[in-house]
Design an enzyme around this catalytic site. Structure first.
Site, PDB file in Angstrom:
ATOM      1  N   CYS A  97       6.701  19.601   6.220  1.00  0.00           N
ATOM      2  CA  CYS A  97       6.306  18.581   5.264  1.00  0.00           C
ATOM      3  C   CYS A  97       7.546  18.285   4.421  1.00  0.00           C
ATOM      4  O   CYS A  97       8.046  19.160   3.710  1.00  0.00           O
ATOM      5  CB  CYS A  97       5.155  19.095   4.417  1.00  0.00           C
ATOM      6  SG  CYS A  97       4.595  17.893   3.212  1.00  0.00           S
ATOM      7  N   CYS A 104       8.235  11.294  -8.122  1.00  0.00           N
ATOM      8  CA  CYS A 104       7.667  10.081  -7.534  1.00  0.00           C
ATOM      9  C   CYS A 104       7.439   9.081  -8.650  1.00  0.00           C
ATOM     10  O   CYS A 104       6.937   9.444  -9.715  1.00  0.00           O
ATOM     11  CB  CYS A 104       6.339  10.404  -6.836  1.00  0.00           C
ATOM     12  SG  CYS A 104       5.621   8.997  -5.964  1.00  0.00           S
ATOM     13  N   CYS A 108      -0.290   8.328  -9.097  1.00  0.00           N
ATOM     14  CA  CYS A 108      -1.636   8.637  -8.610  1.00  0.00           C
ATOM     15  C   CYS A 108      -2.181   9.787  -9.467  1.00  0.00           C
ATOM     16  O   CYS A 108      -1.507  10.793  -9.678  1.00  0.00           O
ATOM     17  CB  CYS A 108      -1.585   9.037  -7.143  1.00  0.00           C
ATOM     18  SG  CYS A 108      -0.878   7.747  -6.090  1.00  0.00           S
ATOM     19  N   CYS A 111      -2.438  13.652  -8.207  1.00  0.00           N
ATOM     20  CA  CYS A 111      -1.299  14.268  -7.526  1.00  0.00           C
ATOM     21  C   CYS A 111      -0.312  14.878  -8.524  1.00  0.00           C
ATOM     22  O   CYS A 111       0.093  14.228  -9.484  1.00  0.00           O
ATOM     23  CB  CYS A 111      -0.599  13.217  -6.667  1.00  0.00           C
ATOM     24  SG  CYS A 111       0.855  13.858  -5.808  1.00  0.00           S
ATOM     25  N   GLY A 149       7.233  12.186  -3.227  1.00  0.00           N
ATOM     26  CA  GLY A 149       7.794  10.845  -3.177  1.00  0.00           C
ATOM     27  C   GLY A 149       7.050   9.896  -2.260  1.00  0.00           C
ATOM     28  O   GLY A 149       6.167  10.286  -1.505  1.00  0.00           O
ATOM     29  N   LEU A 202      -5.658   6.348   1.405  1.00  0.00           N
ATOM     30  CA  LEU A 202      -6.602   5.295   1.027  1.00  0.00           C
ATOM     31  C   LEU A 202      -7.469   5.728  -0.166  1.00  0.00           C
ATOM     32  O   LEU A 202      -7.475   5.112  -1.206  1.00  0.00           O
ATOM     33  CB  LEU A 202      -7.442   4.916   2.253  1.00  0.00           C
ATOM     34  CG  LEU A 202      -8.190   3.589   2.184  1.00  0.00           C
ATOM     35  CD1 LEU A 202      -8.443   3.017   3.563  1.00  0.00           C
ATOM     36  CD2 LEU A 202      -9.500   3.705   1.422  1.00  0.00           C
ATOM     37  N   HIS A 203      -8.186   6.799   0.004  1.00  0.00           N
ATOM     38  CA  HIS A 203      -8.901   7.507  -1.078  1.00  0.00           C
ATOM     39  C   HIS A 203     -10.102   6.805  -1.709  1.00  0.00           C
ATOM     40  O   HIS A 203     -10.951   7.470  -2.282  1.00  0.00           O
ATOM     41  CB  HIS A 203      -7.960   7.957  -2.188  1.00  0.00           C
ATOM     42  CG  HIS A 203      -6.796   8.772  -1.705  1.00  0.00           C
ATOM     43  ND1 HIS A 203      -6.910   9.694  -0.693  1.00  0.00           N
ATOM     44  CD2 HIS A 203      -5.491   8.798  -2.086  1.00  0.00           C
ATOM     45  CE1 HIS A 203      -5.721  10.256  -0.481  1.00  0.00           C
ATOM     46  NE2 HIS A 203      -4.849   9.726  -1.299  1.00  0.00           N
ATOM     47  N   ASN A 278      -6.869  19.710  -3.428  1.00  0.00           N
ATOM     48  CA  ASN A 278      -6.183  20.920  -3.857  1.00  0.00           C
ATOM     49  C   ASN A 278      -5.994  20.862  -5.359  1.00  0.00           C
ATOM     50  O   ASN A 278      -5.521  19.851  -5.872  1.00  0.00           O
ATOM     51  CB  ASN A 278      -4.829  21.024  -3.157  1.00  0.00           C
ATOM     52  CG  ASN A 278      -4.997  21.141  -1.656  1.00  0.00           C
ATOM     53  OD1 ASN A 278      -5.755  21.968  -1.169  1.00  0.00           O
ATOM     54  ND2 ASN A 278      -4.331  20.268  -0.911  1.00  0.00           N
TER      55      ASN A 278
END
Ligand code: SAH
Length: 331
Positions: A97, A104, A108, A111, A149, A202-203, A278
């Protein structure tokens, strides 16, 4: 590895052009020092060792999860923190990953990366060096740009890194770029290739809710983003992976599954990956396992392919959305 610096150093030393390729081949196969590059003249190895660091990143710390996931915290030359993660799966798959930016610029709400200060875009070398770090311990075969990012805001460098990942053992088809729906980037991927996979965070299918969760939705509204994804699918003939974070009482109701299913036409263009939330400091609750299963069933009943993401590395804050590059005071 700073490939430009390497090139310049080789030219200054009057070395033939094939040296560049030789050195890159060793590096891509996991060499951890110039001394291992036995087909280079000894004097050149010495020059390189003093002038071209093998990595542009300084490893600060690693953490290892109970499930075998490993997270590395690096600092760039100018002191920007970034994190990269290696996930080891039981079937032998080794997936990286990778981060494309330090921090970033998007915000959001769920996050952890969005809450840290944005640093800057990473260079292609800094992206590759995350992969090479893990390649030095073992072979790797998959990569996702799902670290810190927004990769489509740094697309030149991300694509330059993608071009070299196959040498490291990761083919384009085993590389996925994940985006919040940065339309100019999706359009460029549609026109230019390469044949990497595309994932869309998308969420929420509802515009108001999505804008609340992901303010970038005001700039690039979901219907336009989905149009861009459909065009990408037409050009690439691969499904777009739709990432859908499961937030308790926020986006996990039955009607919301139906709204998602309605948005994902044609069916063949999309595959949904439901993501257990998470924990971060954001204060959301993850959906229960039962709610996730019910959501998945609702999607499937409407002909939408759906899977639930296996969570990895949560105990070391290495899981999706947990990368915040927190440094200890001593670091
Ligand atoms: N900016 C890109 C790349 C980061 S990918 C993008 O957003 O797609 C990181 C993935 O993890 C995204 O799908 C993101 O929405 C998801 N994610 C963010 N926070 C999370 C959290 N707390 N739990 C689980 N997934 C999360």
């Amino acid at each position: 590895m700073d490939l430009k610096l390497l090139q310049e150093t080789l030219e200054r030393a009057g070395e033939p052009a094939f040296r560049m390729r030789q050195i890159w081949e060793w590096t891509a196969r996991g060499a951890s020092s110039y001394d291992e590059m036995t087909n280079l003249p000894a004097a050149l190895r010495e020059t390189l060792a003093s002038e071209v660091p093998l990595s542009s990143l300084e490893l600060q710390r690693t953490a290892r999860s109970r499930d075998g996931t490993e997270k590395a915290l690096f600092l760039t030359r100018d002191g920007r923190p970034i994190e990269g993660v290696l996930m080891r799966y039981r079937d032998g798959r080794r997936s990286l990953c990778l981060s494309s930016q330090s921090g970033c610029p998007l915000t959001c709400t769920f996050c952890a990366t969005g809450r840290m200060k944005f640093g800057r875009n990473l260079s292609a070398g800094e992206i590759l060096d995350q992969a090479l770090h893990f390649r030095r311990t073992e072979p790797v075969d998959h990569a996702v740009f799902m670290g810190m990012g927004e990769p489509l805001m740094n697309l030149d460098n991300v694509l330059a890194a993608c071009e070299r990942l196959p040498d490291v053992g990761i083919s384009s088809r085993r590389t996925a770029i994940s985006t919040v729906g940065w339309i100019p980037g999706i359009e460029r991927l549609t026109k230019e290739g390469p044949p990497v996979r595309l994932a869309l965070s998308l969420h929420a299918a509802d515009e108001t809710l999505r804008s609340e969760l992901m303010p970038v939705n005001d700039r690039y509204p979901l219907p336009d983003v989905l149009d861009a994804c459909r065009a990408w699918h037409e050009a690439r003939r691969m499904p777009v992976f739709v990432e859908y974070l499961m937030l308790d009482g926020v986006n996990d109701r039955y009607e919301q599954a139906l709204a998602l299913a309605n948005a994902l036409e044609p069916r063949r263009a999309f595959k949904v990956n439901l993501i257990p939330y998470n924990p971060t400091e954001a204060g959301f609750q993850g959906s229960t396992r039962a709610a996730i299963d019910a959501f998945k069933t609702a999607l499937e009943e409407h002909g939408v392919r759906a899977t639930v993401r296996l969570t990895r590395g949560r105990d070391i804050d290495a899981a999706c959305g947990q990368l915040a590059a927190r440094q200890r005071a001593a670091a």
